[in-house]
Design a protein around this motif. Structure first.
Motif, PDB file in Angstrom:
ATOM      1  N   CYS A  69     -31.221 -14.223   7.578  1.00 42.53           N
ATOM      2  CA  CYS A  69     -31.007 -13.444   8.809  1.00 42.53           C
ATOM      3  C   CYS A  69     -32.290 -12.732   9.242  1.00 42.53           C
ATOM      4  CB  CYS A  69     -29.889 -12.432   8.600  1.00 42.53           C
ATOM      5  SG  CYS A  69     -28.255 -13.171   8.364  1.00 42.53           S
ATOM      6  N   SER A  71     -35.353 -13.536   8.617  1.00 42.03           N
ATOM      7  CA  SER A  71     -36.424 -14.455   9.028  1.00 42.03           C
ATOM      8  C   SER A  71     -36.282 -14.890  10.481  1.00 42.03           C
ATOM      9  CB  SER A  71     -36.438 -15.681   8.110  1.00 42.03           C
ATOM     10  OG  SER A  71     -35.227 -16.415   8.210  1.00 42.03           O
ATOM     11  N   TRP A  72     -35.092 -14.709  11.058  1.00 36.46           N
ATOM     12  CA  TRP A  72     -34.907 -15.002  12.476  1.00 36.46           C
ATOM     13  C   TRP A  72     -35.541 -13.936  13.354  1.00 36.46           C
ATOM     14  CZ3 TRP A  72     -32.921 -19.201  14.980  1.00 36.46           C
ATOM     15  CH2 TRP A  72     -32.256 -20.148  14.205  1.00 36.46           C
ATOM     16  N   LEU A  73     -35.696 -12.733  12.820  1.00 37.41           N
ATOM     17  CA  LEU A  73     -36.146 -11.604  13.630  1.00 37.41           C
ATOM     18  C   LEU A  73     -37.563 -11.158  13.319  1.00 37.41           C
ATOM     19  CD1 LEU A  73     -32.893  -9.436  13.337  1.00 37.41           C
ATOM     20  CD2 LEU A  73     -33.567 -10.886  15.266  1.00 37.41           C
ATOM     21  N   GLN A  76     -42.070 -13.734   7.796  1.00 38.21           N
ATOM     22  CA  GLN A  76     -41.526 -14.084   6.484  1.00 38.21           C
ATOM     23  C   GLN A  76     -41.767 -12.992   5.450  1.00 38.21           C
ATOM     24  OE1 GLN A  76     -42.542 -18.002   5.227  1.00 38.21           O
ATOM     25  NE2 GLN A  76     -41.361 -17.898   3.344  1.00 38.21           N
TER      26      GLN A  76
END
Length: 274
Positions: A69, A71-73, A76
């Protein structure tokens, strides 16, 4: 019909008891709430050792979900840090504290009695502070350099596998303290219980391989790295203190976990991740 009803009733009783043992293990090793009907008996914690690896499956699922979740925003590095924070909060830094205590004890003394005395001290010394800082840094660095899918797979593999390593230590070594927080679970476990732990640890790893999320080379590398870490620490604990303590279980979990990450990362660098 009567015999069938009795058989189903017995099967239900067995299943409920196994579920109860899992919840007891989950309560001991995490902050997750468990149903009130579970109750508690002292020997349940000992027999709950068979589900320590399954607790790792839960922890791995939650930490990997946080990573996915995040890593979508965010970048990394942020996702890895949030996943690591989630794991530490979820377990109450239970294993990290054990690793720090082992660093202090084994680094600060030679005599077994003195090692155990230092490990019992709740204060963190220089060896413990440096050790846990380097351990967390190494974990995060290894995960940051992994592709997203490989990082999620590594989390799902390392958490149950590292807890299986701790279960193996309970099976093969003696608990060396007369008392302690880990004493209720430190009684010897049977080979059958170790087999259950092994099955619950390897099942999700096998699924990862079948789904193609990790190559079988990476899986074998992770298993090998965790096994070597286990054998090394087993030999060290036996030589230095004649067995293990609860802190040793936590230390082994941490070392085996990071060993898995490093093995998967090595496969990435070698170009054999997929």
């Amino acid at each position: 019909m009567g015999s069938v009803a009795i058989l189903f009733a017995q099967l239900r009783t067995v299943c409920v008891h196994q579920l109860r043992l899992f919840f007891i293990a989950l309560q001991f090793f995490t902050r997750l709430p468990i149903p009130r009907w579970v109750g508690f008996e002292p020997d349940w914690l000992q027999h709950g050792a068979r589900y320590f690896a399954l607790v790792g499956v839960v922890v791995g699922a939650i930490t990997s979900a946080v990573y996915a979740c995040a890593s979508w925003l965010w970048p990394q590095t942020v996702a890895v840090l949030l996943s690591t924070i989630a794991g530490i909060y979820l377990t109450g830094a239970f294993h990290e504290d054990g690793f720090a205590d082992v660093c202090d004890g084994f680094g600060g003394a030679a005599a077994p009695e003195r090692v155990l005395e230092i490990m019992r001290d709740s204060r963190i010394g220089a060896y413990g502070a440096i050790g846990i800082a380097l351990m967390l840094g190494l974990k995060c660095a290894a995960l940051v350099y992994l592709p997203a899918q490989a990082a999620i797979s590594a989390l799902l593999m390392a958490h149950p596998l590292s807890r299986l390593a701790s279960t193996f230590l309970i099976w093969c070594l003696a608990y060396v303290r007369a008392e302690g927080k880990a004493k209720p679970l430190a009684q010897s476990i049977s080979t059958a219980e170790l087999g259950i732990a092994t099955g619950t640890a390897l099942a999700p790893i096998f699924v990862l391989g079948l789904a193609g999320w990790l190559s079988w080379y990476a899986i074998v590398a992770g298993l090998t790295a965790a096994a070597l870490a286990t054998l090394w620490l087993k030999k060290l604990f036996l030589r230095r203190i004649g067995g293990y303590t609860g802190d040793c279980l936590g230390a082994l979990q941490q070392v085996a976990e990071v060993a898995c990450y490093l093995a998967v990362l090595a496969c990435t660098r070698a170009g054999i991740l997929q």
